[in-house]
Design an enzyme around this catalytic site. Structure first.
Site, short mmCIF file in Angstrom:
data_model
loop_
_atom_site.label_atom_id
_atom_site.label_comp_id
_atom_site.label_asym_id
_atom_site.label_seq_id
_atom_site.Cartn_x
_atom_site.Cartn_y
_atom_site.Cartn_z
N MET A 1 41.10 21.47 51.88
CA MET A 1 41.98 22.16 50.92
C MET A 1 43.32 22.50 51.56
SD MET A 1 40.79 22.59 47.79
CE MET A 1 41.49 24.13 47.14
N LYS B 1 38.06 30.24 55.42
CA LYS B 1 36.85 30.73 54.77
C LYS B 1 36.94 32.23 54.54
CE LYS B 1 31.81 30.68 55.21
NZ LYS B 1 30.66 30.26 56.07
N SER C 1 42.20 26.67 42.23
CA SER C 1 41.10 25.86 41.73
C SER C 1 41.55 24.42 41.50
CB SER C 1 40.55 26.43 40.42
OG SER C 1 39.52 25.60 39.92
N GLY C 2 40.61 23.52 41.67
CA GLY C 2 40.88 22.11 41.44
C GLY C 2 40.31 21.23 42.51
N LYS D 1 40.01 34.35 39.48
CA LYS D 1 39.42 33.15 40.08
C LYS D 1 37.90 33.27 40.17
CE LYS D 1 39.24 29.19 42.34
NZ LYS D 1 38.02 29.19 43.13
N HIS E 1 36.56 32.64 36.79
CA HIS E 1 36.67 31.19 36.59
C HIS E 1 35.47 30.49 37.21
CE1 HIS E 1 37.57 27.25 38.38
NE2 HIS E 1 38.40 27.02 37.38
N ASN E 2 35.14 30.85 38.45
CA ASN E 2 34.02 30.20 39.12
C ASN E 2 32.69 30.53 38.46
OD1 ASN E 2 36.04 29.43 40.88
ND2 ASN E 2 34.88 29.89 42.72
N GLU F 1 32.44 28.41 35.55
CA GLU F 1 32.15 27.06 36.06
C GLU F 1 30.63 26.89 36.27
OE1 GLU F 1 32.76 25.07 40.38
OE2 GLU F 1 34.60 25.80 39.43
N TYR F 2 30.00 27.91 36.86
CA TYR F 2 28.54 27.88 37.02
C TYR F 2 27.87 27.69 35.66
CZ TYR F 2 28.04 29.55 41.89
OH TYR F 2 28.04 29.67 43.27
N HIS G 1 15.68 62.18 28.91
CA HIS G 1 17.02 61.62 29.05
C HIS G 1 17.89 61.82 27.81
CE1 HIS G 1 16.23 59.85 32.94
NE2 HIS G 1 15.12 59.27 32.48
#
Length: 465
Positions: free
Chosen positions: A13, A75, A128-129, A183, A186-187, A190-191, A446
């Site tokens: 990348m 990373k 991304s890409g 992002k 976004h991921n 994507e999943y 409660h």
């Protein structure tokens, strides 16, 4: 060489992003801990592109014009903290540091504060890409110290992907960790996209379709409302043959890996009280797939239905489309909740165009999402937009048939079924949560609210008397 920008980290990348920057008129200084990698990269590209390497971080920084623009492509995790500590000793006030990796948004916010103490503007920019996008035009999602944007806008928008309308898939999103949060979502989406496509593949296979027939079906989907990068590459994968002519997909082990951004999305949804159920199921499905040896053993012990699966391709398309709408609706619910919680001021109508090109989830479908949020910036849920309300109504019959057929035939469709359950829950005026709340009041005092009293007033009952 006087560089306009510096790139730290020369994995695939980082290398491709550096070449993209250089190709767009930005002389690039590069630095990598493993000197050999850097030397090889510079030697291979110096004649074609303005790129130069540095033997030390201090030398690297001196090569860059001030105010310096430095992009970190390493990373995520402690390595970024260690690098930032070193950088802050050699950069100057007014410089900009951009983290282009998949850092957790809370880490980005913390680092932004650390950098600001030295007068350095820190930006978390989700990119991304994949390697192709980094080289020829990614989707870029920057956020952080807003003082940085005038210094980096032209450069980042110049290398970003372009929508069919010519808009750059790069826009300032907001302060703090907003860029990396977008992002991350976004991921997560994507999943979800990958899981709903995998479930379609599983259903087709269980119904007896051959791999070439499945490839043809996905080619058909790609020409309709499901047109997207992931649908395109699915057809491409299914068309790929091994050396002996066997479809290669049949020899790929069914154990999916993950790097963590999907998990972060689910964790954030729990923290913010947002039901990102489809993304969660996609993450869990990958976890279950990793139990390959256990599944092989269980297949010979645990029984299932003897009936086969019959699933119409049009119905599967409806299940794909309906589930996709729900997934994005949940993703944008999460974005809106985070924006309010962290006071980012995210404009959802600016987010979806960033994903229209360059990124992994790019799809024609995103134009409809953009229009929905431009028509109503305060839209509480994407499913309530008239276009998507109608689309869900049209998809649901086939979607329901697919889920019913899968359950009857013993085929797991966690994404389709969880998305449908969310749709049915969201459209239900009444849910059985009243019983849950009564149970909580009985065993733990409660309290509960009453339907015949104003909201916000709580009551307790002695249920045993």
């Amino acid at each position: 060489m006087s560089a306009a920008v510096g790139v730290i980290g020369l994995a695939v990348m980082g290398q491709n992003l550096a070449l993209n920057l250089a190709e767009h008129g930005n002389p690039v200084a590069v630095f990598n801990r493993t000197t050999r990698v850097m030397d090889d990269f510079v030697a291979s590209n110096r004649e074609s592109y303005p790129v130069e390497g540095a033997a030390s971080l201090a030398e690297f920084v001196r090569m860059i014009e001030r105010p310096r623009r430095l992009i970190i492509m390493i990373k995520a995790g402690s390595a970024v903290d260690d690098l930032l500590t070193e950088l802050l000793e050699v950069v100057s006030a007014g410089d900009v540091v951009i983290d282009g990796g998949n850092s957790l948004f809370t880490d980005t916010e913390r680092r932004q504060g650390t950098a600001a103490e030295r007068g350095v503007a820190y930006v978390g920019a989700g990119i991304s890409g994949g390697e192709e996008g980094a080289r020829h035009g990614p989707s870029i999602m920057p956020g952080g110290n807003e003082e940085a944007w005038p210094l980096i806008a032209e450069m980042l928008q110049g290398i970003a992907a372009r929508t069919p309308a010519g808009e750059a898939c790069c826009e300032w999103l907001g302060p703090g960790g907003s860029g990396h949060f977008v992002k991350m979502v976004h991921n997560g989406i994507e999943y979800g996209d990958m899981q709903i496509i995998a479930e379609a593949f599983h259903l087709m296979k269980s119904a007896g379709l051959k791999v070439p027939e499945m490839a043809e079906a996905f080619r058909g989907y790609a020409n309709g409302r499901l047109s997207s990068f992931l649908i395109d590459i699915t057809a491409q994968i299914l068309e790929k043959l091994d050396d002996d002519g066997t479809p290669l997909i049949n020899r790929v082990l069914d154990a999916a890996a993950q790097k963590g951004t999907g998990k972060w999305t689910v964790q954030s949804s729990l923290d913010l009280g947002q039901p990102a159920t489809l993304i969660a199921e996609a993450v869990y499905a990958r976890m279950v797939s990793a139990f390959k040896e256990q599944r092989v053993a269980a297949s010979g012990v645990l029984s299932g239905p003897s009936t086969g699966v019959k699933a119409d391709l049009a119905d599967i398309e409806g299940a794909l489309y309906g589930s996709k709408i729900v997934s994005y609706a949940q993703g944008f619910m999460l974005l809106a909740a985070a924006s309010e919680e962290y006071r980012w001021g995210l404009e959802l109508a600016k987010v979806s165009p960033l994903w229209r090109a360059g990124c992994i989830i790019r799809a024609a479908f995103l134009d409809d999402i953009t229009r929905a949020f431009r028509n109503d910036p305060n839209l509480p849920n994407l499913m309530l937009d008239p276009y998507f309300t109608g689309a869900l109504a049209g998809a649901q019959d086939g979607w329901r048939r697919v889920v019913a057929a899968a359950v009857t035939g013993g085929i797991p469709v966690p994404a389709y079924s969880s998305a449908l359950a969310f749709y049915d829950s969201y459209r239900s005026e009444n849910l059985p949560a009243n019983l849950i709340q009564a149970q909580r009041d009985l065993f733990g005092a409660h309290t509960y609210e009453r339907t015949d009293r104003p909201r916000g007033k709580f009551f307790h009952t002695n249920w045993s008397s």
